[in-house]
Design a protein around this motif. Sequence first.
Motif, PDB file in Angstrom:
ATOM      1  N   ALA A 162      96.154  49.944 -25.194  1.00  0.00           N
ATOM      2  CA  ALA A 162      96.537  50.037 -23.802  1.00  0.00           C
ATOM      3  C   ALA A 162      97.870  50.761 -23.701  1.00  0.00           C
ATOM      4  O   ALA A 162      98.649  50.778 -24.662  1.00  0.00           O
ATOM      5  N   PRO A 163      98.158  51.355 -22.544  1.00  0.00           N
ATOM      6  CA  PRO A 163      99.428  52.059 -22.390  1.00  0.00           C
ATOM      7  C   PRO A 163     100.620  51.171 -22.722  1.00  0.00           C
ATOM      8  O   PRO A 163     100.705  50.032 -22.266  1.00  0.00           O
ATOM      9  N   GLY A 164     101.507  51.698 -23.521  1.00  0.00           N
ATOM     10  CA  GLY A 164     102.707  50.964 -23.879  1.00  0.00           C
ATOM     11  C   GLY A 164     102.507  49.887 -24.919  1.00  0.00           C
ATOM     12  O   GLY A 164     103.458  49.153 -25.223  1.00  0.00           O
ATOM     13  N   LYS A 165     101.317  49.777 -25.457  1.00  0.00           N
ATOM     14  CA  LYS A 165     101.042  48.751 -26.447  1.00  0.00           C
ATOM     15  C   LYS A 165     100.562  49.364 -27.754  1.00  0.00           C
ATOM     16  O   LYS A 165     100.087  50.499 -27.790  1.00  0.00           O
ATOM     17  N   GLN A 166     100.689  48.594 -28.807  1.00  0.00           N
ATOM     18  CA  GLN A 166     100.186  49.013 -30.106  1.00  0.00           C
ATOM     19  C   GLN A 166      98.667  48.923 -30.131  1.00  0.00           C
ATOM     20  O   GLN A 166      98.062  48.132 -29.410  1.00  0.00           O
ATOM     21  N   ARG A 167      98.071  49.738 -30.968  1.00  0.00           N
ATOM     22  CA  ARG A 167      96.646  49.635 -31.175  1.00  0.00           C
ATOM     23  C   ARG A 167      96.336  48.287 -31.815  1.00  0.00           C
ATOM     24  O   ARG A 167      97.012  47.878 -32.756  1.00  0.00           O
ATOM     25  N   GLU A 168      95.336  47.601 -31.303  1.00  0.00           N
ATOM     26  CA  GLU A 168      94.998  46.298 -31.830  1.00  0.00           C
ATOM     27  C   GLU A 168      93.542  46.245 -32.266  1.00  0.00           C
ATOM     28  O   GLU A 168      92.670  46.894 -31.690  1.00  0.00           O
ATOM     29  N   LEU A 169      93.303  45.446 -33.274  1.00  0.00           N
ATOM     30  CA  LEU A 169      91.947  45.202 -33.729  1.00  0.00           C
ATOM     31  C   LEU A 169      91.229  44.316 -32.723  1.00  0.00           C
ATOM     32  O   LEU A 169      91.753  43.280 -32.318  1.00  0.00           O
ATOM     33  N   VAL A 170      90.042  44.718 -32.337  1.00  0.00           N
ATOM     34  CA  VAL A 170      89.242  43.961 -31.377  1.00  0.00           C
ATOM     35  C   VAL A 170      88.125  43.202 -32.071  1.00  0.00           C
ATOM     36  O   VAL A 170      87.915  42.011 -31.833  1.00  0.00           O
TER      37      VAL A 170
ATOM     38  N   LYS B 160      87.707  41.800 -18.281  1.00  0.00           N
ATOM     39  CA  LYS B 160      88.919  41.423 -17.576  1.00  0.00           C
ATOM     40  C   LYS B 160      89.849  42.620 -17.487  1.00  0.00           C
ATOM     41  O   LYS B 160      89.776  43.517 -18.325  1.00  0.00           O
ATOM     42  N   PRO B 161      90.741  42.637 -16.511  1.00  0.00           N
ATOM     43  CA  PRO B 161      91.700  43.748 -16.437  1.00  0.00           C
ATOM     44  C   PRO B 161      92.487  43.935 -17.728  1.00  0.00           C
ATOM     45  O   PRO B 161      92.822  45.076 -18.071  1.00  0.00           O
ATOM     46  N   GLU B 162      92.753  42.855 -18.438  1.00  0.00           N
ATOM     47  CA  GLU B 162      93.483  42.940 -19.694  1.00  0.00           C
ATOM     48  C   GLU B 162      92.716  43.689 -20.778  1.00  0.00           C
ATOM     49  O   GLU B 162      93.306  44.065 -21.795  1.00  0.00           O
ATOM     50  N   ASP B 163      91.428  43.885 -20.580  1.00  0.00           N
ATOM     51  CA  ASP B 163      90.621  44.635 -21.532  1.00  0.00           C
ATOM     52  C   ASP B 163      90.767  46.142 -21.364  1.00  0.00           C
ATOM     53  O   ASP B 163      90.265  46.900 -22.199  1.00  0.00           O
ATOM     54  N   SER B 164      91.407  46.569 -20.304  1.00  0.00           N
ATOM     55  CA  SER B 164      91.571  47.996 -20.054  1.00  0.00           C
ATOM     56  C   SER B 164      92.358  48.638 -21.181  1.00  0.00           C
ATOM     57  O   SER B 164      93.457  48.192 -21.515  1.00  0.00           O
ATOM     58  N   ALA B 165      91.788  49.666 -21.761  1.00  0.00           N
ATOM     59  CA  ALA B 165      92.398  50.337 -22.899  1.00  0.00           C
ATOM     60  C   ALA B 165      91.501  51.483 -23.316  1.00  0.00           C
ATOM     61  O   ALA B 165      90.365  51.609 -22.850  1.00  0.00           O
ATOM     62  N   VAL B 166      92.015  52.298 -24.211  1.00  0.00           N
ATOM     63  CA  VAL B 166      91.174  53.262 -24.898  1.00  0.00           C
ATOM     64  C   VAL B 166      90.642  52.576 -26.143  1.00  0.00           C
ATOM     65  O   VAL B 166      91.409  52.014 -26.926  1.00  0.00           O
ATOM     66  N   TYR B 167      89.341  52.611 -26.312  1.00  0.00           N
ATOM     67  CA  TYR B 167      88.688  51.938 -27.421  1.00  0.00           C
ATOM     68  C   TYR B 167      88.316  52.945 -28.500  1.00  0.00           C
ATOM     69  O   TYR B 167      87.747  54.001 -28.207  1.00  0.00           O
ATOM     70  N   TYR B 168      88.619  52.583 -29.727  1.00  0.00           N
ATOM     71  CA  TYR B 168      88.374  53.428 -30.883  1.00  0.00           C
ATOM     72  C   TYR B 168      87.585  52.668 -31.936  1.00  0.00           C
ATOM     73  O   TYR B 168      87.694  51.450 -32.040  1.00  0.00           O
ATOM     74  N   CYS B 169      86.847  53.407 -32.732  1.00  0.00           N
ATOM     75  CA  CYS B 169      86.182  52.823 -33.883  1.00  0.00           C
ATOM     76  C   CYS B 169      86.733  53.440 -35.156  1.00  0.00           C
ATOM     77  O   CYS B 169      87.369  54.496 -35.133  1.00  0.00           O
ATOM     78  N   ASN B 170      86.507  52.767 -36.259  1.00  0.00           N
ATOM     79  CA  ASN B 170      86.881  53.334 -37.547  1.00  0.00           C
ATOM     80  C   ASN B 170      86.247  52.523 -38.669  1.00  0.00           C
ATOM     81  O   ASN B 170      85.918  51.356 -38.481  1.00  0.00           O
TER      82      ASN B 170
ATOM     83  N   VAL C 224      86.731  50.660 -42.218  1.00  0.00           N
ATOM     84  CA  VAL C 224      87.835  49.887 -42.757  1.00  0.00           C
ATOM     85  C   VAL C 224      87.502  49.400 -44.153  1.00  0.00           C
ATOM     86  O   VAL C 224      86.333  49.287 -44.531  1.00  0.00           O
ATOM     87  N   THR C 225      88.534  49.106 -44.891  1.00  0.00           N
ATOM     88  CA  THR C 225      88.357  48.609 -46.244  1.00  0.00           C
ATOM     89  C   THR C 225      87.772  47.209 -46.261  1.00  0.00           C
ATOM     90  O   THR C 225      86.982  46.877 -47.144  1.00  0.00           O
ATOM     91  N   HIS C 226      88.168  46.413 -45.322  1.00  0.00           N
ATOM     92  CA  HIS C 226      87.675  45.051 -45.163  1.00  0.00           C
ATOM     93  C   HIS C 226      88.005  44.622 -43.743  1.00  0.00           C
ATOM     94  O   HIS C 226      88.954  45.139 -43.148  1.00  0.00           O
ATOM     95  N   ILE C 227      87.240  43.693 -43.199  1.00  0.00           N
ATOM     96  CA  ILE C 227      87.413  43.383 -41.789  1.00  0.00           C
ATOM     97  C   ILE C 227      88.453  42.301 -41.528  1.00  0.00           C
ATOM     98  O   ILE C 227      88.789  42.038 -40.376  1.00  0.00           O
ATOM     99  N   VAL C 228      88.960  41.683 -42.558  1.00  0.00           N
ATOM    100  CA  VAL C 228      90.114  40.811 -42.437  1.00  0.00           C
ATOM    101  C   VAL C 228      91.327  41.610 -42.894  1.00  0.00           C
ATOM    102  O   VAL C 228      91.368  42.097 -44.022  1.00  0.00           O
ATOM    103  N   ARG C 229      92.285  41.733 -42.005  1.00  0.00           N
ATOM    104  CA  ARG C 229      93.436  42.602 -42.254  1.00  0.00           C
ATOM    105  C   ARG C 229      92.974  43.990 -42.696  1.00  0.00           C
ATOM    106  O   ARG C 229      93.312  44.460 -43.779  1.00  0.00           O
ATOM    107  N   PRO C 230      92.218  44.659 -41.848  1.00  0.00           N
ATOM    108  CA  PRO C 230      91.611  45.932 -42.249  1.00  0.00           C
ATOM    109  C   PRO C 230      92.599  47.083 -42.356  1.00  0.00           C
ATOM    110  O   PRO C 230      93.602  47.135 -41.636  1.00  0.00           O
ATOM    111  N   THR C 231      92.287  47.981 -43.239  1.00  0.00           N
ATOM    112  CA  THR C 231      92.966  49.252 -43.354  1.00  0.00           C
ATOM    113  C   THR C 231      91.959  50.331 -43.016  1.00  0.00           C
ATOM    114  O   THR C 231      90.888  50.387 -43.622  1.00  0.00           O
ATOM    115  N   THR C 232      92.272  51.171 -42.042  1.00  0.00           N
ATOM    116  CA  THR C 232      91.323  52.189 -41.613  1.00  0.00           C
ATOM    117  C   THR C 232      91.175  53.270 -42.664  1.00  0.00           C
ATOM    118  O   THR C 232      92.109  53.568 -43.412  1.00  0.00           O
TER     119      THR C 232
END
Length: 120
Positions: A40-48, A86-96, A98-106
């Motif tokens: 989301a604007p002004g926020k870090q990319r987060e894992l969903v 929800k409005p809080e879900d508004s963001a640009v969504y990306y896929c990638n 990852v090495t593993h889905i717990v604490r993933p590295t893209t």
Amino acid sequence: QVQLVESGGGLVQPGGSLRLSCVVSGITFSNNHMCWYRQAPGKQRELVAGISTGGYTNYVDSVKGRFTISRDNRKNTLYLQMNGLKPEDSAVYYCNGVTHIVRPTTIWNWGQGTQVTVSS
């Protein structure tokens, strides 16, 4: 060259639904764990959400019970079904990948993402 093409975003009202798709080209992704991220604007990319090669899934707490990640290995496509938006879900969504889905590295370069806007 791995390409990630996200689609399916749009403008929806709160409580609405969207189904995002991520088509991966340049590689057969069946041997890769995959994740959805959002920024989301002004926020870090987060894992969903993440899904392992074996179908194990995990989600950020804020979307549990509302979002479902899935994959179609034959189509090299990742999906994110989003319900009860929800409005809080508004963001640009990306896929990638990852090495593993717990604490993933893209693994691959980011695609352009798909915009999700939830607003009345």
